[in-house]
Scaffold this motif. Structure first.
Motif, short mmCIF file in Angstrom:
data_model
loop_
_atom_site.label_atom_id
_atom_site.label_comp_id
_atom_site.label_asym_id
_atom_site.label_seq_id
_atom_site.Cartn_x
_atom_site.Cartn_y
_atom_site.Cartn_z
N PRO A 160 30.63 33.52 27.34
CA PRO A 160 31.74 34.23 27.88
C PRO A 160 32.21 35.52 27.65
N SER A 161 31.13 35.98 26.20
CA SER A 161 31.28 37.35 26.29
C SER A 161 30.16 38.28 26.70
N GLY A 162 29.36 37.53 27.56
CA GLY A 162 28.26 38.36 28.26
C GLY A 162 28.77 39.27 29.23
N ASP A 163 27.63 40.11 29.80
CA ASP A 163 28.03 41.24 31.14
C ASP A 163 28.51 40.40 32.29
N ILE A 164 28.13 39.31 32.58
CA ILE A 164 28.69 38.79 33.93
C ILE A 164 30.21 38.32 33.81
N ALA A 165 30.58 38.00 32.59
CA ALA A 165 32.12 37.67 32.32
C ALA A 165 32.89 38.94 32.35
N GLU A 166 32.02 39.95 31.75
CA GLU A 166 32.90 41.42 31.76
C GLU A 166 32.94 41.89 33.19
N GLU A 167 31.65 41.29 34.05
CA GLU A 167 32.00 42.05 35.36
C GLU A 167 33.05 41.22 36.21
N LYS A 168 33.47 39.92 35.95
CA LYS A 168 34.27 39.11 36.57
C LYS A 168 35.80 39.58 36.23
N GLU A 169 35.99 40.06 34.78
CA GLU A 169 37.42 40.51 34.45
C GLU A 169 38.15 41.38 35.42
N PRO A 170 37.34 42.45 35.84
CA PRO A 170 38.08 43.51 36.82
C PRO A 170 38.50 42.63 38.02
N GLU A 171 38.04 41.63 38.33
CA GLU A 171 38.37 40.89 39.67
C GLU A 171 39.70 40.30 39.41
N LYS A 172 40.05 39.73 38.07
CA LYS A 172 41.41 39.29 38.05
C LYS A 172 42.57 40.27 38.15
N GLY A 173 42.04 41.45 37.66
CA GLY A 173 42.90 42.59 38.12
C GLY A 173 44.39 42.30 37.37
N CYS A 174 45.41 42.57 38.02
CA CYS A 174 46.80 42.70 37.93
C CYS A 174 47.38 41.24 37.72
N CYS A 175 46.86 40.30 38.65
CA CYS A 175 47.25 38.76 38.88
C CYS A 175 46.82 38.08 37.71
N GLY A 176 45.82 38.67 36.65
CA GLY A 176 45.75 37.80 35.41
C GLY A 176 47.07 37.46 34.63
N ALA A 177 47.79 38.70 34.49
CA ALA A 177 49.02 38.40 33.94
C ALA A 177 50.26 37.71 34.73
N LEU A 178 50.04 37.34 36.00
CA LEU A 178 50.87 36.52 36.96
C LEU A 178 50.60 35.04 36.65
N CYS A 179 49.21 35.00 36.88
CA CYS A 179 48.71 33.71 36.76
C CYS A 179 48.83 32.84 35.29
N THR A 180 48.74 33.63 34.20
CA THR A 180 49.02 33.23 33.11
C THR A 180 50.11 32.23 32.73
N ILE A 223 51.71 30.69 35.08
CA ILE A 223 51.66 29.56 36.00
C ILE A 223 50.76 28.64 35.25
N GLN A 224 49.73 29.01 34.83
CA GLN A 224 48.64 28.08 34.34
C GLN A 224 49.27 27.64 32.96
N TRP A 225 50.28 28.28 32.22
CA TRP A 225 50.85 27.63 31.07
C TRP A 225 51.64 26.54 31.68
N PHE A 226 52.56 26.78 32.62
CA PHE A 226 53.45 25.70 33.22
C PHE A 226 52.54 24.60 33.87
N ARG A 227 51.57 24.73 34.47
CA ARG A 227 50.75 23.49 34.75
C ARG A 227 50.23 22.94 33.56
N MET A 228 49.91 23.71 32.54
CA MET A 228 49.36 22.73 31.21
C MET A 228 50.56 21.87 30.79
N LEU A 229 51.54 22.39 30.63
CA LEU A 229 52.71 21.59 30.26
C LEU A 229 52.92 20.24 30.95
N CYS A 230 53.04 20.64 32.45
CA CYS A 230 53.02 19.33 33.42
C CYS A 230 52.22 18.47 33.02
#
Length: 498
Positions: free
Chosen positions: A11-31, A33-40
């Motif tokens: 998870p700390s490799g180069d590929i993971a680092e390259e994928k990080e920007p793909e999440k962009g601004c929606c990462g904060a928005l998805c968090t 939602i994921q937390w809510f789904r986890m509770l469900c």
């Protein structure tokens, strides 16, 4: 080839680092939602839905409409004094003082084989009827109006204690999620309050206070709907002859738990931390809307002020969930109580008109004041809720949590009546506000007094157990797990098995 696989899996490799920007601004928005789904998934969707409806729609949105509507109902329709309004507010809160009674009924007395569904249905039904009476009657006598308001308050209290049983049970079954559950409750309440306050002033202006009461029948109707939808085991062969014995057993278990120093000491602190924070909000509200001495805010402005202030409550819930939820109770309560006491200085500056000397308009300053007050109040309240859920013995979670909440509500009523007495003694009326600054000063000093009682609060953090082992592992716990007395237990177990 192995190196490439390791590079993908790391998870700390180069590929993971390259994928990080793909999440962009929606990462904060998805968090969230994921937390809510986890509770469900972990707690089952029906529990989460119940929390959102009861805390978010009924208490959050409905409570916001109720607060603004009742303020204007008492001021413009019943035409009472601020101290009288405070006293009447305490009367309407009486159903919250007997929450252990509702908790005992939901724990040991099923209706038609169900322990929770009927109580949601009853709460929604009486609430709808009470709000419609207030809405359609031309002008109720103050005694009948208080009866209807108290009945509606009782409906909210019954729904609250029923969902509280779910909250306490899931906090015990999932101790690592106890803070997350309280965050869900707080976020639902805060978002609902934000929406409610945003439209409350508009509705009061367009429909009047009685029209707002008519709208409040809708949240009660949704509580009724939850009673028909929520999933819980059906026990058609319940032995009603054992109810008396179960009531006695529950009472003994509550008394045994309450005698434990690890339990009664935090209860004493919770009561005084609330009782000493005198409530003088009606005095401030009358001053807000006064055309002579006050800023003379309109109905829409009052609603907008409370709505923006509820953003502070929402920020407090987010801040607690993100940063503060794992801090020890005593340390966190020290700072939140201190900040809560100091924040009251903003009210003092406003009433003394110091904000105008600094060139700050009343509306802007009140918005800041309300936001800070709501945020600090939420930060002070949430660790107390988590602490309360940790003090509940297995088997009577709903009843004991209701008992703890009733202690808190006695503290709130004490603060409300104490504030009313203070306003009466200082002769703060509908038109006289000369001593309002002194009432605020006394309130601010009393808010700091609970700091001297912090030794009563355990140093434990929210992830650790507080109850002694002999209380936590009771016979009632085993019996409850075997018979699945509490709603959603089978659903929770199913989630755990997965």
């Amino acid at each position: 080839m192995v190196e490439e696989e390791e590079e993908v899996l790391n998870p700390s490799g180069d590929i993971a680092e390259e994928k990080e920007p793909e999440k962009g601004c929606c990462g904060a928005l998805c968090t969230p939602i994921q937390w809510f789904r986890m509770l469900c998934v972990e707690l089952h969707w029906s529990f989460v839905l119940g929390v959102v409806v009861v805390y978010g729609v009924s208490q959050g949105l409905g409570g916001a409409l109720y607060r603004v509507g009742t303020e204007y109902y008492m001021k413009d329709v019943q035409k009472v004094q601020p101290s009288e309004a405070q006293f009447y507010q305490g009367i309407t809160n009486i159903p919250w003082l007997v929450k252990p009674l509702w908790g005992l009924l939901t724990d040991v007395l099923p209706i038609f084989g169900y322990r929770r569904r009927p109580y949601f249905i009853i709460a929604g039904s009486v609430g709808v009827m009470a709000m419609l009476v207030l809405s359609f009657h031309a002008k109720l006598h103050i005694a009948l109006a208080l009866l209807a308001l108290t009945t509606g308050s009782g409906g909210v209290a019954v729904a609250d204690v029923t969902i509280d049983a779910c909250v306490a049970q899931n906090s015990i079954n999932h101790p690592s999620l106890a803070a997350d559950i309280q965050s869900l409750c707080a976020l639902s309440s805060s978002i609902g309050a934000l929406l409610g306050f945003s439209v409350s002033g508009i509705f009061v202006h367009l429909l009047g206070p009685k029209g707002v009461y008519g709208l409040l029948a809708i949240p009660f109707g949704l509580v009724f709907l939850i009673g028909t939808l929520i999933k819980e085991p059906h026990s058609p062969n319940f032995a009603y002859t054992q109810v008396n014995q179960k009531l006695v057993d529950a009472g003994k278990s509550m008394w045994t738990t309450l005698k434990c120093p690890d339990v009664w000491r935090p209860c004493v602190y919770m009561y005084f931390s609330l009782a000493l924070s005198l409530n003088i909000l009606d005095g401030l509200f009358f001053w807000y809307t006064d055309s002579k001495d006050g800023p003379h805010f309109s109905q829409e402005n009052v609603g907008y002020i409370f709505s923006i202030g509820s953003v502070g409550s929402l920020l407090g819930a987010v801040l607690y969930q993100s940063v503060l939820k794992d801090h020890p109770f005593r340390d966190l309560l020290f700072w939140t109580q201190l900040i809560y006491g100091v924040s009251g200085t903003l009210d003092l500056m406003l009433v003394l008109r110091l904000n105008l000397k600094f060139g700050i308009p009343d509306y802007f300053f009140v918005v800041i004041d309300e936001s800070v007050s709501q945020m600090t109040g939420r930060l002070k309240w949430m660790p107390l809720l988590v602490l309360s859920s940790k003090l509940c013995p297995p088997g009577i979670e709903g009843t004991f949590f209701a008992l703890l909440m009733s202690i808190d509500n006695v503290g709130l009523v004490s603060a409300t009546w104490g504030g009313g007495i203070l306003l009466h003694v200082l002769k703060v009326t509908r038109t006289q506000f000369d001593n309002l600054w002194l009432a605020i000063l006394i309130r601010n000093l009393l808010r700091l007094a609970p700091l001297c009682l912090l030794f009563l609060v355990p140093r434990a953090d929210p992830n650790s157990s507080i109850l002694p082992t002999e209380i936590a592992n009771t016979k009632e716990d085993i019996e409850t797990l075997e018979t699945k007395n509490v709603e959603l237990v089978s659903l929770v177990n199913g989630a755990d098995d997965r």
